[in-house]
Design a protein around this motif. Structure first.
Motif, PDB file in Angstrom:
ATOM      1  N   VAL A 299       0.833  -1.200   0.000  1.00 22.26           N
ATOM      2  CA  VAL A 299       0.000   0.000   0.000  1.00 22.26           C
ATOM      3  C   VAL A 299       0.872   1.256   0.000  1.00 22.26           C
ATOM      4  CG1 VAL A 299      -1.630   1.351   1.405  1.00 22.26           C
ATOM      5  CG2 VAL A 299      -2.032  -1.084   1.012  1.00 22.26           C
ATOM      6  N   SER A 300       1.932   1.250   0.815  1.00 23.31           N
ATOM      7  CA  SER A 300       2.814   2.425   0.855  1.00 23.31           C
ATOM      8  C   SER A 300       3.555   2.582  -0.473  1.00 23.31           C
ATOM      9  CB  SER A 300       3.787   2.355   2.031  1.00 23.31           C
ATOM     10  OG  SER A 300       4.621   1.222   1.930  1.00 23.31           O
ATOM     11  N   TYR A 301       3.945   1.475  -1.107  1.00 22.88           N
ATOM     12  CA  TYR A 301       4.601   1.549  -2.421  1.00 22.88           C
ATOM     13  C   TYR A 301       3.666   2.147  -3.465  1.00 22.88           C
ATOM     14  CZ  TYR A 301       6.269   0.045  -6.988  1.00 22.88           C
ATOM     15  OH  TYR A 301       6.648   0.020  -8.304  1.00 22.88           O
ATOM     16  N   VAL A 302       2.429   1.683  -3.502  1.00 22.19           N
ATOM     17  CA  VAL A 302       1.453   2.188  -4.470  1.00 22.19           C
ATOM     18  C   VAL A 302       1.179   3.672  -4.221  1.00 22.19           C
ATOM     19  CG1 VAL A 302      -0.959   2.014  -5.215  1.00 22.19           C
ATOM     20  CG2 VAL A 302       0.413  -0.044  -4.950  1.00 22.19           C
ATOM     21  N   ALA A 303       1.091   4.075  -2.947  1.00 21.16           N
ATOM     22  CA  ALA A 303       0.848   5.482  -2.629  1.00 21.16           C
ATOM     23  C   ALA A 303       2.019   6.359  -3.076  1.00 21.16           C
ATOM     24  CB  ALA A 303       0.606   5.647  -1.133  1.00 21.16           C
ATOM     25  N   VAL A 304       3.242   5.922  -2.770  1.00 18.80           N
ATOM     26  CA  VAL A 304       4.428   6.683  -3.178  1.00 18.80           C
ATOM     27  C   VAL A 304       4.508   6.763  -4.699  1.00 18.80           C
ATOM     28  CG1 VAL A 304       6.960   6.601  -3.239  1.00 18.80           C
ATOM     29  CG2 VAL A 304       5.763   6.258  -1.087  1.00 18.80           C
TER      30      VAL A 304
END
Length: 152
Positions: free
Chosen positions: A84-89
């Motif tokens: 989720v953090s990768y997709v957000a970044v």
């Protein structure tokens, strides 16, 4: 004879070519969607590499606590949080990239129009000079012809 207006136009053209030649060439040789998608792809790989380096740094920093709590870790939730953090970044980075390169593409298009206008002006100056020099030559030829006839 040096014409100040032509020298000024040539100087401005040289400055355009020196400072923004690559950008003008890229913007003119690509469609807008191709130009932007090329940079989105490049920056997507860069964002992925930066995220992996950041993840590696976080893992090195928290290595002791990760090893101590290895049996108690919930790998599924940790993987989901990382994803989720990768997709957000990635989404934020690609959105910024899209905005920046859209603006650059339109800016390069405007610069290209200004460059073409300067080229047309320079061409007009040359044509104007050629026309004037042709008139001068024509007058001198006529003068010589009339002088030749009057002496006969």
């Amino acid at each position: 004879m040096i014409h100040q207006k032509r020298v000024s136009l040539m100087t401005r053209l040289a400055i355009y070519e020196k400072h923004s030649k690559v950008e003008l060439d890229q913007a003119s040789s690509y469609y807008r969607s191709d130009y932007i998608s090329t940079y989105l792809l490049k920056n997507g790989f860069r964002a992925t590499a930066a995220f992996l380096i950041g993840l590696l740094g976080w893992g090195c920093y928290n290595f002791n606590s990760l090893i101590n709590n290895l049996n108690d870790l919930d790998f599924m939730s940790m993987g989901i949080k990382m994803l989720v953090s990768y997709v957000a970044v990635l989404a934020v980075y690609l959105l910024i990239t899209y905005i920046v390169y859209t603006i650059r593409f339109y800016h390069a298009g405007k610069q290209q129009q200004e460059y073409r206008i300067l080229l047309c002006r320079l061409e007009q100056e040359y044509a104007k000079e050629e026309k004037e020099s042709g008139r001068r030559k024509g007058k001198s030829v006529r003068n010589r012809q009339t002088r030749g006839k009057s002496t006969r």
